[in-house]
Design an enzyme around this catalytic site. Structure first.
Site, PDB file in Angstrom:
ATOM      1  N   TYR A  14      13.490  -2.245  49.387  1.00  0.00           N
ATOM      2  CA  TYR A  14      12.433  -3.231  49.628  1.00  0.00           C
ATOM      3  C   TYR A  14      12.327  -3.453  51.132  1.00  0.00           C
ATOM      4  O   TYR A  14      13.210  -4.030  51.759  1.00  0.00           O
ATOM      5  CB  TYR A  14      12.738  -4.552  48.934  1.00  0.00           C
ATOM      6  CG  TYR A  14      12.854  -4.479  47.433  1.00  0.00           C
ATOM      7  CD1 TYR A  14      12.351  -3.394  46.711  1.00  0.00           C
ATOM      8  CD2 TYR A  14      13.461  -5.498  46.717  1.00  0.00           C
ATOM      9  CE1 TYR A  14      12.447  -3.333  45.336  1.00  0.00           C
ATOM     10  CE2 TYR A  14      13.563  -5.453  45.334  1.00  0.00           C
ATOM     11  CZ  TYR A  14      13.058  -4.371  44.649  1.00  0.00           C
ATOM     12  OH  TYR A  14      13.172  -4.323  43.281  1.00  0.00           O
ATOM     13  N   PHE A  47       8.035  -7.529  35.691  1.00  0.00           N
ATOM     14  CA  PHE A  47       6.589  -7.667  35.454  1.00  0.00           C
ATOM     15  C   PHE A  47       6.293  -8.527  34.225  1.00  0.00           C
ATOM     16  O   PHE A  47       5.738  -8.048  33.230  1.00  0.00           O
ATOM     17  CB  PHE A  47       5.914  -6.297  35.297  1.00  0.00           C
ATOM     18  CG  PHE A  47       5.980  -5.428  36.509  1.00  0.00           C
ATOM     19  CD1 PHE A  47       5.825  -5.962  37.782  1.00  0.00           C
ATOM     20  CD2 PHE A  47       6.201  -4.069  36.399  1.00  0.00           C
ATOM     21  CE1 PHE A  47       5.886  -5.159  38.905  1.00  0.00           C
ATOM     22  CE2 PHE A  47       6.262  -3.251  37.519  1.00  0.00           C
ATOM     23  CZ  PHE A  47       6.101  -3.807  38.771  1.00  0.00           C
ATOM     24  N   PRO A  48       6.619  -9.844  34.279  1.00  0.00           N
ATOM     25  CA  PRO A  48       6.369 -10.711  33.119  1.00  0.00           C
ATOM     26  C   PRO A  48       4.897 -10.822  32.739  1.00  0.00           C
ATOM     27  O   PRO A  48       4.578 -11.173  31.605  1.00  0.00           O
ATOM     28  CB  PRO A  48       6.926 -12.066  33.554  1.00  0.00           C
ATOM     29  CG  PRO A  48       7.024 -11.991  35.039  1.00  0.00           C
ATOM     30  CD  PRO A  48       7.289 -10.563  35.379  1.00  0.00           C
ATOM     31  N   LEU A  49       3.991 -10.482  33.669  1.00  0.00           N
ATOM     32  CA  LEU A  49       2.556 -10.491  33.354  1.00  0.00           C
ATOM     33  C   LEU A  49       1.933  -9.118  33.587  1.00  0.00           C
ATOM     34  O   LEU A  49       0.725  -8.995  33.749  1.00  0.00           O
ATOM     35  CB  LEU A  49       1.815 -11.545  34.185  1.00  0.00           C
ATOM     36  CG  LEU A  49       2.093 -13.003  33.832  1.00  0.00           C
ATOM     37  CD1 LEU A  49       1.314 -13.938  34.755  1.00  0.00           C
ATOM     38  CD2 LEU A  49       1.736 -13.301  32.385  1.00  0.00           C
ATOM     39  N   GLY A  50       2.745  -8.058  33.596  1.00  0.00           N
ATOM     40  CA  GLY A  50       2.238  -6.723  33.919  1.00  0.00           C
ATOM     41  C   GLY A  50       1.683  -5.987  32.728  1.00  0.00           C
ATOM     42  O   GLY A  50       2.208  -6.057  31.620  1.00  0.00           O
ATOM     43  N   GLY A  51       0.576  -5.258  32.951  1.00  0.00           N
ATOM     44  CA  GLY A  51       0.041  -4.356  31.939  1.00  0.00           C
ATOM     45  C   GLY A  51      -0.716  -4.992  30.802  1.00  0.00           C
ATOM     46  O   GLY A  51      -0.920  -4.367  29.762  1.00  0.00           O
ATOM     47  N   PHE A  52      -1.158  -6.222  30.967  1.00  0.00           N
ATOM     48  CA  PHE A  52      -1.937  -6.890  29.921  1.00  0.00           C
ATOM     49  C   PHE A  52      -3.360  -6.316  29.890  1.00  0.00           C
ATOM     50  O   PHE A  52      -3.971  -6.077  30.926  1.00  0.00           O
ATOM     51  CB  PHE A  52      -2.036  -8.395  30.187  1.00  0.00           C
ATOM     52  CG  PHE A  52      -0.843  -9.191  29.755  1.00  0.00           C
ATOM     53  CD1 PHE A  52      -0.982 -10.224  28.851  1.00  0.00           C
ATOM     54  CD2 PHE A  52       0.419  -8.921  30.262  1.00  0.00           C
ATOM     55  CE1 PHE A  52       0.117 -10.980  28.462  1.00  0.00           C
ATOM     56  CE2 PHE A  52       1.524  -9.661  29.879  1.00  0.00           C
ATOM     57  CZ  PHE A  52       1.366 -10.699  28.970  1.00  0.00           C
ATOM     58  N   THR A  53      -3.908  -6.115  28.694  1.00  0.00           N
ATOM     59  CA  THR A  53      -5.324  -5.784  28.574  1.00  0.00           C
ATOM     60  C   THR A  53      -6.133  -7.063  28.768  1.00  0.00           C
ATOM     61  O   THR A  53      -5.588  -8.171  28.662  1.00  0.00           O
ATOM     62  CB  THR A  53      -5.640  -5.207  27.186  1.00  0.00           C
ATOM     63  OG1 THR A  53      -5.462  -6.248  26.205  1.00  0.00           O
ATOM     64  CG2 THR A  53      -4.740  -4.023  26.857  1.00  0.00           C
ATOM     65  N   LEU A  84      -8.150  -8.488  26.729  1.00  0.00           N
ATOM     66  CA  LEU A  84      -8.063  -9.296  25.512  1.00  0.00           C
ATOM     67  C   LEU A  84      -6.722 -10.014  25.423  1.00  0.00           C
ATOM     68  O   LEU A  84      -6.646 -11.173  25.013  1.00  0.00           O
ATOM     69  CB  LEU A  84      -8.273  -8.423  24.272  1.00  0.00           C
ATOM     70  CG  LEU A  84      -9.717  -8.073  23.918  1.00  0.00           C
ATOM     71  CD1 LEU A  84      -9.758  -7.125  22.713  1.00  0.00           C
ATOM     72  CD2 LEU A  84     -10.531  -9.325  23.627  1.00  0.00           C
TER      73      LEU A  84
END
Length: 290
Positions: free
Chosen positions: A66, A215-221, A223
């Site tokens: 990082y 990624f707790p909010l990663g890759g959501f569509t 919908l």
């Protein structure tokens, strides 16, 4: 206002031989854009790290990749000499190129170099935990991890590493690693929308091994995001708060490492993770990933 680890959401989990807060802190966002270069606000980055420890957080996740180096050097500047309960997890298996990419670096000589770089930038003689990151930016990839993992086992036997973990791996690779040496955690992408590791989470819980989702909010569509937002609006909170609270409730071996470069946002994440979800809320949220 500072609090103690006893009041952090989720309580604690025994990681190796250390009790750590299930609500931790991921330091990735402290570096510059695309996780390259120094932060825009150096003093602000130091303040976030000191606030995390002040809130009672005892689990920090980082990597010398990082920045590279900048994040680890910020941790050292802000917190060294490290307080006794603080547990710092790092990872190896990738390096950085001039374009900000993450080329893999898993040959024995690469891994040895990365471990020594982490030791130097963090200012320690022994690393608490080193995760071997496999796969690529698209996720886990099948194949043996034996050669790379055995290199870390050798470094542990040399006294440079206390505990081992694996990251971005398949269930088969977890089993392969455990057949070589004990691991204390698995770090994979997992959240409300990505439930592919459900069985692995439960299996590891039964074995006393931590699962650390990124990624707790990663890759959501769209919908799925809309469904999450509906629940968050009904509970008068944020989607991130709901996602973190759901993860803590999902299984006792799940450890959170949400990242931020803002002290205010850090406090919001801590408060949000303490959200109380009803059985009806959980049932509705479970529907997002199925």
């Amino acid at each position: 206002m500072n609090t103690s680890s006893a009041s952090l959401p989720g309580g604690t989990w025994t990681l190796g031989d250390s009790s750590v807060t299930r609500f931790g802190y991921g330091a990735m966002q402290l570096a510059g854009p695309w996780v390259m270069g120094p932060p825009a606000d150096h003093d602000g980055a130091l303040a976030v790290l000191r606030e995390a420890v002040g809130l009672g957080i005892t689990h920090i996740d980082t990597s010398d990749a990082y920045g590279p180096r900048f994040t680890n050097e910020l941790i050292r500047e802000a917190l060294h000499p490290y307080p006794e309960p603080l547990f710092i997890a790092t990872k190896v298996g990738a390096t950085r190129d001039a374009q900000g990419g993450w080329p893999t670096a898993r040959r024995p000589e690469d891994l040895r170099k990365q471990v020594h770089e982490n030791l130097g930038s963090l200012g320690v003689d022994t690393l608490d935990l080193v995760n071997l990151r496999m796969g690529d930016a698209q996720g886990p990839r099948p194949g043996s991890i034996a050669e790379a993992f055995e290199t870390l086992v050798d470094l542990r036997q040399e006294g440079l590493i206390r505990h081992l973990g694996v990251s971005n791996v398949t269930a088969e690779q977890v089993a392969e690693a455990r057949g070589i040496a004990p691991i204390v955690c698995v770090q994979n992408m997992y959240n409300l929308a990505h439930r592919h590791d459900d069985d692995l989470v439960d299996h590891l819980a039964a074995e006393g091994i931590a699962y650390v989702p990124f990624f707790p909010l990663g890759g959501f569509t769209p919908l799925q995001s809309e469904a999450l937002s509906r629940v968050a609006n009904r509970l008068q909170t944020t989607p991130m708060s709901v996602a973190l609270a759901w993860l803590l409730r999902r299984s006792p071996n799940i450890l959170l490492i949400p990242g931020t470069s803002s002290t205010a946002h850090l406090r919001e994440n801590v408060a949000g993770a303490g959200l109380s979800l009803s059985d009806e809320d959980v049932a509705e949220l479970d529907g997002i990933g199925h």
